[in-house]
Design an enzyme around this catalytic site. Structure first.
Site, short mmCIF file in Angstrom:
data_model
loop_
_atom_site.label_atom_id
_atom_site.label_comp_id
_atom_site.label_asym_id
_atom_site.label_seq_id
_atom_site.Cartn_x
_atom_site.Cartn_y
_atom_site.Cartn_z
N ASP A 291 0.82 -1.09 -0.10
CA ASP A 291 0.09 -0.12 0.01
C ASP A 291 0.90 1.06 -0.16
O ASP A 291 1.68 1.46 0.89
CB ASP A 291 -0.99 -0.20 1.21
CG ASP A 291 -1.80 1.20 1.30
OD1 ASP A 291 -1.64 2.19 0.53
OD2 ASP A 291 -2.70 1.34 2.15
N ASN B 191 3.28 3.12 -10.63
CA ASN B 191 1.89 3.23 -11.36
C ASN B 191 0.84 3.39 -10.61
O ASN B 191 -0.34 4.19 -10.98
CB ASN B 191 1.66 1.91 -12.19
CG ASN B 191 0.28 1.69 -12.79
OD1 ASN B 191 -0.08 2.36 -13.53
ND2 ASN B 191 -0.65 1.05 -11.89
N PHE C 216 -12.66 11.87 -11.10
CA PHE C 216 -13.26 11.38 -12.43
C PHE C 216 -14.47 10.91 -12.27
O PHE C 216 -15.42 10.56 -13.28
CB PHE C 216 -12.29 10.62 -13.22
CG PHE C 216 -11.03 11.25 -13.39
CD1 PHE C 216 -10.98 12.37 -14.01
CD2 PHE C 216 -9.83 10.69 -13.00
CE1 PHE C 216 -9.53 13.13 -14.48
CE2 PHE C 216 -8.59 11.38 -13.31
CZ PHE C 216 -8.38 12.34 -13.98
N ALA D 24 -7.30 18.16 -7.47
CA ALA D 24 -6.47 17.33 -6.56
C ALA D 24 -5.47 16.38 -7.38
O ALA D 24 -4.54 16.26 -7.28
CB ALA D 24 -7.24 16.56 -5.43
N TYR D 25 -6.41 15.63 -8.30
CA TYR D 25 -5.60 14.53 -9.16
C TYR D 25 -4.55 15.59 -9.97
O TYR D 25 -3.21 15.17 -10.17
CB TYR D 25 -6.69 14.11 -10.19
CG TYR D 25 -5.85 12.98 -11.00
CD1 TYR D 25 -5.70 11.72 -10.62
CD2 TYR D 25 -5.62 13.37 -12.37
CE1 TYR D 25 -5.16 10.91 -11.46
CE2 TYR D 25 -5.08 12.56 -13.31
CZ TYR D 25 -4.75 11.36 -12.88
OH TYR D 25 -4.26 10.19 -13.62
N VAL E 257 -2.92 18.60 -9.35
CA VAL E 257 -2.07 18.86 -8.42
C VAL E 257 -0.99 17.85 -8.22
O VAL E 257 0.28 17.77 -8.35
CB VAL E 257 -2.40 19.61 -7.35
CG1 VAL E 257 -1.25 19.92 -6.21
CG2 VAL E 257 -3.15 20.90 -7.65
N LYS F 263 -0.38 15.07 -10.01
CA LYS F 263 0.30 14.76 -11.11
C LYS F 263 1.23 15.84 -11.77
O LYS F 263 2.25 15.48 -12.23
CB LYS F 263 -0.66 14.17 -12.45
CG LYS F 263 -1.57 13.12 -12.01
CD LYS F 263 -0.59 11.82 -11.72
CE LYS F 263 -1.29 10.73 -11.45
NZ LYS F 263 -0.79 9.25 -11.42
N ARG G 163 -8.64 2.85 -21.29
CA ARG G 163 -9.79 2.30 -20.79
C ARG G 163 -9.55 1.56 -19.83
O ARG G 163 -9.24 0.47 -19.78
CB ARG G 163 -10.65 1.54 -21.80
CG ARG G 163 -11.37 2.13 -22.90
CD ARG G 163 -12.06 1.15 -23.73
NE ARG G 163 -11.34 0.49 -24.34
CZ ARG G 163 -10.37 0.59 -25.59
NH1 ARG G 163 -10.41 1.59 -26.05
NH2 ARG G 163 -9.80 -0.41 -26.05
N THR G 164 -9.55 2.17 -18.32
CA THR G 164 -9.63 1.24 -17.07
C THR G 164 -10.54 1.81 -16.26
O THR G 164 -11.39 2.81 -16.52
CB THR G 164 -8.14 1.78 -16.52
OG1 THR G 164 -8.22 3.34 -16.30
CG2 THR G 164 -7.11 1.37 -17.66
N1 LIG Z 1 -6.67 5.57 -17.25
C1 LIG Z 1 -6.16 6.94 -17.80
O1 LIG Z 1 -6.63 7.25 -18.80
C2 LIG Z 1 -4.93 7.39 -17.37
C3 LIG Z 1 -4.41 8.60 -17.65
C4 LIG Z 1 -3.28 9.24 -17.36
C5 LIG Z 1 -2.53 8.72 -16.34
N2 LIG Z 1 -3.23 7.60 -15.61
C6 LIG Z 1 -2.21 7.14 -14.74
O2 LIG Z 1 -1.97 5.68 -14.78
C7 LIG Z 1 -1.93 5.12 -13.61
C8 LIG Z 1 -2.64 3.83 -13.68
O3 LIG Z 1 -3.97 4.15 -13.92
P1 LIG Z 1 -5.35 3.23 -14.25
O4 LIG Z 1 -6.13 3.84 -15.29
O5 LIG Z 1 -4.62 1.75 -14.37
O6 LIG Z 1 -6.20 3.24 -12.99
P2 LIG Z 1 -6.97 1.93 -12.25
O7 LIG Z 1 -7.28 1.07 -12.93
O8 LIG Z 1 -7.80 2.79 -11.37
O9 LIG Z 1 -5.88 1.32 -11.44
C9 LIG Z 1 -4.99 1.96 -10.40
C10 LIG Z 1 -4.28 1.07 -9.60
O10 LIG Z 1 -3.66 1.76 -8.47
C11 LIG Z 1 -3.85 1.08 -7.33
N3 LIG Z 1 -3.94 1.93 -6.12
C12 LIG Z 1 -4.68 2.85 -5.79
N4 LIG Z 1 -4.29 3.22 -4.40
C13 LIG Z 1 -3.41 2.35 -3.94
C14 LIG Z 1 -2.36 2.28 -3.02
N5 LIG Z 1 -2.62 3.19 -1.77
N6 LIG Z 1 -1.42 1.47 -2.88
C15 LIG Z 1 -1.16 0.56 -3.79
N7 LIG Z 1 -1.90 0.62 -5.07
C16 LIG Z 1 -2.98 1.51 -5.00
C17 LIG Z 1 -5.43 0.55 -7.33
O11 LIG Z 1 -5.40 -0.54 -6.58
P3 LIG Z 1 -7.30 -0.89 -6.11
O12 LIG Z 1 -7.86 -1.84 -6.91
O13 LIG Z 1 -6.68 -1.65 -4.78
O14 LIG Z 1 -7.86 0.35 -5.84
C18 LIG Z 1 -5.07 -0.09 -8.88
O15 LIG Z 1 -4.35 -1.34 -8.97
C19 LIG Z 1 -2.37 5.86 -12.41
O16 LIG Z 1 -1.39 6.45 -11.83
C20 LIG Z 1 -3.18 7.03 -13.28
O17 LIG Z 1 -3.06 8.25 -12.60
C21 LIG Z 1 -4.33 6.80 -16.07
#
Ligand SMILES: NC(=O)c1ccc[n+]([C@@H]2O[C@H](COP(=O)([O-])OP(=O)(O)OC[C@H]3O[C@@H](n4cnc5c(N)ncnc54)[C@H](OP(=O)(O)O)[C@@H]3O)[C@@H](O)[C@H]2O)c1
Length: 288
Positions: free
Chosen positions: A72, A99, A106, A203-204, A206, A208, A240-241
């Site tokens: 965590d 990551n 959002f 918040a997001y 800032v 980043k 797409r996540t």
């Molecule tokens: N998707 C996009 O369009 C996009 C665009 C730009 C940047 N990003 C960045 O790319 C990265 C991955 O995003 P994603 O889209 O894959 O998001 P996601 O599907 O929401 O996955 C986020 C991951 O981070 C984990 N997480 C959250 N808080 C945590 C903590 N305290 N300790 C450990 N793990 C934690 C989540 O675990 P849980 O399942 O336990 O919550 C999940 O595994 C993020 O940094 C995001 O800001 C994404």
């Protein structure tokens, strides 16, 4: 080619899970041990099973060893526990991909003080604590890859003074911490909009912006380090996540493209022409 070790945080789903699978498929080391980490053991173990099954189906099961470990990033004790475990099992780390992240704004949640505090705690302080905790056990030519976002670009700020602060050549981790703490205070006092913090997903955004600034500070600190460690930050693009939503144009595998490039390509070593501490998108250095 020698045996290497990689860690990916927040790898139980989304881009993080794709990152683990793509690292396992695309590395060219003699062997690679990848720690798929997650804050929740049940979700993490399930992802481990999924990744192993996918690798098996792709005929690549033996190319890498994928292990699960809990982490965590909001909990320094959990980060230190991971470091002790990894150190005991494999001695050091070659690739650290930060990551893990949250983006509750959002999903329509308002920017309350507790949301701001939690977002900064995970996205910024969590990543900082990962870097600081793992730096001592990074091996020569290791790479740190930080995940930021397009909303981490400085034009999202409504104040040129804030922009100057984040861009300052004299920026330190302490000053950066003070800046993000100031943002949380400004949310608490209801003044964040008039002070020029971002208008959308503040918040997001800032968190980043601070991750990009931090990557530059770390690169500066690493000048002269004989290990020649690369540290990069990137925007994976709208993906797409659960965070990006169903209408995003990129698949999770496509979102993993730039971080994979930064983790594996010779063009992203610490001594490459592209330089260290830069902001990347679509496999290229991009404007911050
Ligand atoms: N998707 C996009 O369009 C996009 C665009 C730009 C940047 N990003 C960045 O790319 C990265 C991955 O995003 P994603 O889209 O894959 O998001 P996601 O599907 O929401 O996955 C986020 C991951 O981070 C984990 N997480 C959250 N808080 C945590 C903590 N305290 N300790 C450990 N793990 C934690 C989540 O675990 P849980 O399942 O336990 O919550 C999940 O595994 C993020 O940094 C995001 O800001 C994404």
């Amino acid at each position: 080619m020698s045996s290497k070790v990689a860690i990916v945080t927040g790898a139980n789903k989304g881009i993080g899970q794709s990152l683990v699978r793509r690292l396992a498929l695309e590395h060219t080391f003699s062997s690679l041990t990848i720690y798929l980490t997650a804050r929740d053991a049940v979700r993490g173990e399930r992802a481990l099973r999924d990744v192993r099954a996918a690798l098996e189906a792709e005929g690549a099961a033996g190319r890498s060893e994928v292990r699960f470990a809990t982490c965590d990033v909001a909990d320094v004790g959990s980060i230190r526990g991971l470091r002790s475990w990894v150190e005991k099992e494999v001695g050091g780390v070659d690739i650290l991909v930060n990551n893990a992240g949250i983006g509750d704004e959002f999903h329509g949640l308002p920017t309350t003080p507790s949301l701001a505090e939690e977002t900064i705690r995970i996205n910024y302080y969590g990543l900082l604590n990962m870097c600081e905790t793992f730096l001592p056990i990074l091996r020569p030519s290791a790479r740190i890859v930080n995940l930021s976002s397009g909303v981490g670009k400085l034009y999202n700020l409504g104040s040129r003074d804030l922009e100057r602060e984040f861009r300052s050549k004299d920026l330190s981790v302490e000053r950066l911490n003070a800046l993000v703490d100031q943002f949380v205070d400004d949310v608490r006092t209801g003044t964040y909009q008039t002070r020029g913090w971002p208008g959308s997903w503040p918040a997001y955004s800032v968190s980043k912006i601070a991750v990009i600034a931090l990557t530059g500070v770390l690169a500066h600190q690493l000048v002269g380090d004989p290990r020649e460690i690369a540290v990069h930050v990137c925007d994976p693009g709208w993906t797409r996540t659960d965070m990006g939503g169903e209408t995003a144009p990129k698949s999770a595998d496509q979102g993993a493209q730039t971080p994979i490039f930064l983790a594996l390509s010779p063009e992203a070593s610490a001594t490459s022409l592209a330089g260290n501490g830069r902001f990347w998108g679509n496999n290229r250095v991009t404007a911050w």
